[in-house]
Write a protein that holds these residues in place. Structure first.
Motif, PDB file in Angstrom:
ATOM      1  N   ASP A  70       0.822  -1.215   0.000  1.00 26.91           N
ATOM      2  CA  ASP A  70       0.000   0.000   0.000  1.00 26.91           C
ATOM      3  C   ASP A  70       0.852   1.259   0.000  1.00 26.91           C
ATOM      4  O   ASP A  70       0.441   2.300  -0.512  1.00 26.91           O
ATOM      5  CB  ASP A  70      -0.926   0.002   1.221  1.00 26.91           C
ATOM      6  CG  ASP A  70      -2.021  -1.044   1.102  1.00 26.91           C
ATOM      7  OD1 ASP A  70      -2.331  -1.449  -0.028  1.00 26.91           O
ATOM      8  OD2 ASP A  70      -2.560  -1.469   2.147  1.00 26.91           O
ATOM      9  N   ALA A  75      -3.518   3.562  -4.269  1.00 28.88           N
ATOM     10  CA  ALA A  75      -4.533   3.589  -5.327  1.00 28.88           C
ATOM     11  C   ALA A  75      -4.428   4.840  -6.191  1.00 28.88           C
ATOM     12  O   ALA A  75      -4.729   4.822  -7.377  1.00 28.88           O
ATOM     13  CB  ALA A  75      -5.925   3.480  -4.708  1.00 28.88           C
ATOM     14  N   ASN A  76      -3.973   5.947  -5.593  1.00 30.08           N
ATOM     15  CA  ASN A  76      -3.935   7.219  -6.324  1.00 30.08           C
ATOM     16  C   ASN A  76      -2.522   7.602  -6.752  1.00 30.08           C
ATOM     17  O   ASN A  76      -2.241   8.769  -6.987  1.00 30.08           O
ATOM     18  CB  ASN A  76      -4.516   8.336  -5.462  1.00 30.08           C
ATOM     19  CG  ASN A  76      -3.752   8.517  -4.167  1.00 30.08           C
ATOM     20  OD1 ASN A  76      -2.819   7.768  -3.884  1.00 30.08           O
ATOM     21  ND2 ASN A  76      -4.137   9.507  -3.376  1.00 30.08           N
ATOM     22  N   GLN A  91      -4.268   0.627 -12.360  1.00 27.23           N
ATOM     23  CA  GLN A  91      -5.352   0.178 -11.489  1.00 27.23           C
ATOM     24  C   GLN A  91      -5.627  -1.313 -11.688  1.00 27.23           C
ATOM     25  O   GLN A  91      -5.902  -2.034 -10.720  1.00 27.23           O
ATOM     26  CB  GLN A  91      -6.619   1.001 -11.759  1.00 27.23           C
ATOM     27  CG  GLN A  91      -6.509   2.477 -11.385  1.00 27.23           C
ATOM     28  CD  GLN A  91      -6.207   2.690  -9.910  1.00 27.23           C
ATOM     29  OE1 GLN A  91      -6.472   1.839  -9.068  1.00 27.23           O
ATOM     30  NE2 GLN A  91      -5.643   3.849  -9.583  1.00 27.23           N
ATOM     31  N   LYS A 178      -6.020   3.814   3.113  1.00 28.29           N
ATOM     32  CA  LYS A 178      -6.573   5.021   2.505  1.00 28.29           C
ATOM     33  C   LYS A 178      -7.886   4.733   1.785  1.00 28.29           C
ATOM     34  O   LYS A 178      -8.801   5.554   1.796  1.00 28.29           O
ATOM     35  CB  LYS A 178      -5.555   5.635   1.539  1.00 28.29           C
ATOM     36  CG  LYS A 178      -4.362   6.274   2.224  1.00 28.29           C
ATOM     37  CD  LYS A 178      -3.430   6.935   1.223  1.00 28.29           C
ATOM     38  CE  LYS A 178      -2.254   7.605   1.916  1.00 28.29           C
ATOM     39  NZ  LYS A 178      -1.327   8.233   0.948  1.00 28.29           N
ATOM     40  N   SER A 179      -7.965   3.545   1.186  1.00 28.60           N
ATOM     41  CA  SER A 179      -9.174   3.197   0.448  1.00 28.60           C
ATOM     42  C   SER A 179     -10.377   2.998   1.372  1.00 28.60           C
ATOM     43  O   SER A 179     -11.522   3.013   0.916  1.00 28.60           O
ATOM     44  CB  SER A 179      -8.939   1.911  -0.351  1.00 28.60           C
ATOM     45  OG  SER A 179      -8.574   0.841   0.514  1.00 28.60           O
ATOM     46  N   GLU A 180     -10.136   2.791   2.671  1.00 25.02           N
ATOM     47  CA  GLU A 180     -11.208   2.566   3.629  1.00 25.02           C
ATOM     48  C   GLU A 180     -11.621   3.834   4.373  1.00 25.02           C
ATOM     49  O   GLU A 180     -12.677   3.872   5.006  1.00 25.02           O
ATOM     50  CB  GLU A 180     -10.795   1.517   4.663  1.00 25.02           C
ATOM     51  CG  GLU A 180     -10.538   0.145   4.092  1.00 25.02           C
ATOM     52  CD  GLU A 180      -9.998  -0.826   5.122  1.00 25.02           C
ATOM     53  OE1 GLU A 180     -10.158  -2.041   4.924  1.00 25.02           O
ATOM     54  OE2 GLU A 180      -9.412  -0.367   6.135  1.00 25.02           O
TER      55      GLU A 180
END
Length: 601
Positions: A70, A75-76, A91, A178-180
């Motif tokens: 992570d 993700a970004n 992605q 971060k995605s959560e």
């Protein structure tokens, strides 16, 4: 007693060999042998190799660790200046590799076990399903933050609804991926609403919960009951001097006050993290005169410097405000100043440092890659088209915008406005655009038929000289985009979606929830970064947008440094400090070619 070699060997612990991505190939082979899709395994292996190549690594050096994954592949984090593939491919690679790692590490089984637990969280979720803001056709989707994200996180640390208070919630939030985090923020909103609207929810969650607000940058977890004491320190710290004739204090600028608040929050967060302050204590003031607490606090802030934390500049700025706050609150600041001087990392002053290497990398890509450069210079066009398409679709269907559509239009419209001003007008600082008065007597922006006239007073410019420019209609539609925003997007911000009533605002980009205030930097920063990355294909921040065009100008026209300085609202010295590297690198490359030419001759 002496031991034989055999006895000594048996007594030694077997060294643990850390697992790496090198184990992935064998794991995939075993899955295929067990009946899994061979083509899927091949695609996953290609994704593994693609991610490793993007970081210049080999499988043996990549630990089989989700936290590491992570950190290395957020993700970004797609960046066309360093990655040899498009965002969609990045992605896809992430979406293939991360679930595989979870499977290899047993996380999938852990999740199944947590979901199988039956406890108070299930009963609490049932109460939320009856709320008017959740009940309905999309109930299952709306329940994900409560029933899935927060419930799973709480079960991992054995917390039940009755034990969840604001501090525990913030710790869950900080520990989340971060995605959560967006989902947990939404869960906090649901709980706060439920505590007011439903007695049964208030009974199950007896501790008051305040919705978590994303600030876009690095967060500091400070229990809410410290806020009153914190604000008292900020109030005194913000006082510059007392004007006896007016019987009032002169205060620092609002932005500086916000910075002082951030410094105090960072300090309190560090006191808690280092064990010097009990999060349930009544006051934090005793720590301010404890040399050990101050030393550990600084050490904790320094430890957070890095890609997944804060920058050295941010740490330096945070710490630099603290002695001022101490002194203005009557606390001896000598010990703190002495401790700060001992820490090399806290001497990272932006005036000495120039442009960060990562920003240079971004600017190099603009200089060297025409397609990337054009996307950057015409960045206003994409969000404008996205917003206008939504408006046209609603109009063609003879209906009002949905809440989600309204938000999309506002976000894209504000970013299109900013980009058109920065490129088609002048690269004003993002704060100047967000806090630009409009429609009032002392407005900085005025309209003259199809022209857009802007004057930013010298008091708000670093070099003290006003910035004045006029945007006129042209082939790239910069001024037209400003007029389009004023006609179509700003009224949306000012119109209450429930009542249809329109408010007034003195700001060019009003705050969504309070039009009397300008749009907060953190809010706009989030809009800008996501839209530039996902839609425009140019990952950058609002500040780097300014750096990018300045680097392009200085690269193409170094002889016009005075003109560039005026356009930026900076001194020539500042322009050289930040952008001289552009021609230093060019000169180095030309020198290398001259040497090569000598060899050929």
């Amino acid at each position: 007693m002496f031991q034989t070699i055999d006895q000594m060997t048996k007594g030694k612990a077997t060294p643990v060999i850390p697992r790496t991505w090198a184990a992935i190939s064998e794991f995939l082979r075993e899955k295929v042998s067990a009946g899994a899709s061979k083509s899927s395994a091949t695609k996953t292996k290609s994704a593994v190799n693609g991610l490793l190549k993007a970081k210049g690594m080999i499988a043996d050096n990549a630990p089989l660790n989700l936290a590491w994954f992570d950190q290395m592949f957020p993700a970004n984090a797609w960046d066309p200046t360093t990655m040899p593939f498009e965002q969609k491919t990045y992605q896809d690679y992430r979406n293939r590799v991360r679930p595989l790692l979870e499977e290899m590490l047993g996380v999938v089984e852990e999740k199944k076990a947590l979901r199988a637990v039956i406890d108070d969280w299930d009963d609490a979720a049932s109460e939320f399903e009856r709320l008017d803001i959740i009940a309905g056709p999309n109930c299952k989707k709306k329940m994900i933050p409560i029933r899935n994200t927060l419930t799973m996180a709480a079960r991992r640390i054995d917390i039940l609804p009755a034990e969840l208070d604001q501090f525990v919630l913030m710790r869950i939030y900080d520990a989340a991926k971060k995605s959560e985090r967006k989902s947990i923020r939404k869960a906090s909103e649901r709980i706060a609403y439920g505590q007011q609207a439903c007695p049964d929810i208030a009974r199950r969650f007896p501790h008051p919960i305040t919705p978590i607000v994303a600030d876009g940058v690095f967060r500091y977890a400070v229990p809410a009951h410290f806020n009153f004491e914190l604000e008292e320190f900020v109030e005194k710290g913000a006082r510059i001097r007392y004007i006896r004739a007016k019987k009032m204090y002169e205060y620092v600028a609002d932005g500086t006050r916000v910075g002082m608040r951030t410094s105090m929050r960072a300090m309190i967060d560090a006191f808690i993290a280092t064990g010097h302050l009990n999060p349930r204590a009544n006051s934090f003031s005793a720590c301010l005169e404890n040399p050990d607490a101050l030393a550990d606090m600084l050490g904790h802030i320094v430890e957070r410097i890095g890609d997944d934390g804060i920058t050295a500049r941010h740490a330096t700025t945070i710490v630099a405000r603290l002695p001022i706050i101490f002194a203005r609150n009557g606390i001896d600041d000598a010990v703190l100043r002495g401790l700060i001087k001992e820490v090399e990392e806290l001497g990272h002053h932006s005036k000495k440092a120039g442009m960060p290497e990562r920003t240079k990398q971004f600017c190099r890509a603009l200089i060297e890659r025409k397609k990337f450069r054009n996307s950057f210079l015409l960045a206003h066009a994409t969000p404008r088209v996205i917003a206008q398409d939504i408006l046209d679709r609603a109009a063609s269907e003879a209906r009002s915008l949905t809440r989600e559509e309204r938000g999309q239009v506002i976000r894209n419209g504000a970013v299109a406005l900013f980009c058109s001003i920065e490129i088609g007008g002048a690269p004003a600082r993002v704060e100047n655009v967000l806090e630009m008065p409009f429609g009032v007597d002392k407005a900085w922006m005025r309209l003259a038929k199809k022209d857009v006239q802007v004057v930013i007073p010298g008091a708000f410019v670093k070099n003290g000289e006003e910035i004045r420019f006029t945007m006129q209609p042209g082939p790239h539609r910069f001024s037209e985009t400003v007029l389009w925003y004023l006609a179509n997007v700003r009224p949306l911000i000012l119109t209450d979606p429930d009542t249809g009533e329109m408010a007034s605002s003195p700001w060019l980009i009003p705050m969504l929830s309070d039009p009397d205030r300008p749009c907060p930097y953190e809010t706009f920063h989030g809009w800008f970064v996501r839209i530039m990355r996902d839609d425009v294909g140019v990952p950058c921040t609002p500040h780097n947008y300014r750096h990018g065009q300045a680097s392009l100008l200085y690269h193409r026209h170094p002889e016009r440094i005075g003109w560039i300085a005026v356009r930026l609202g900076d001194t020539q010295e500042t322009v050289l400090r930040y952008y001289a590297w552009v021609h230093s690198e060019k000169a180095m490359a030309e020198g290398q070619q001259l040497i090569a030419d000598m060899i050929d001759s």
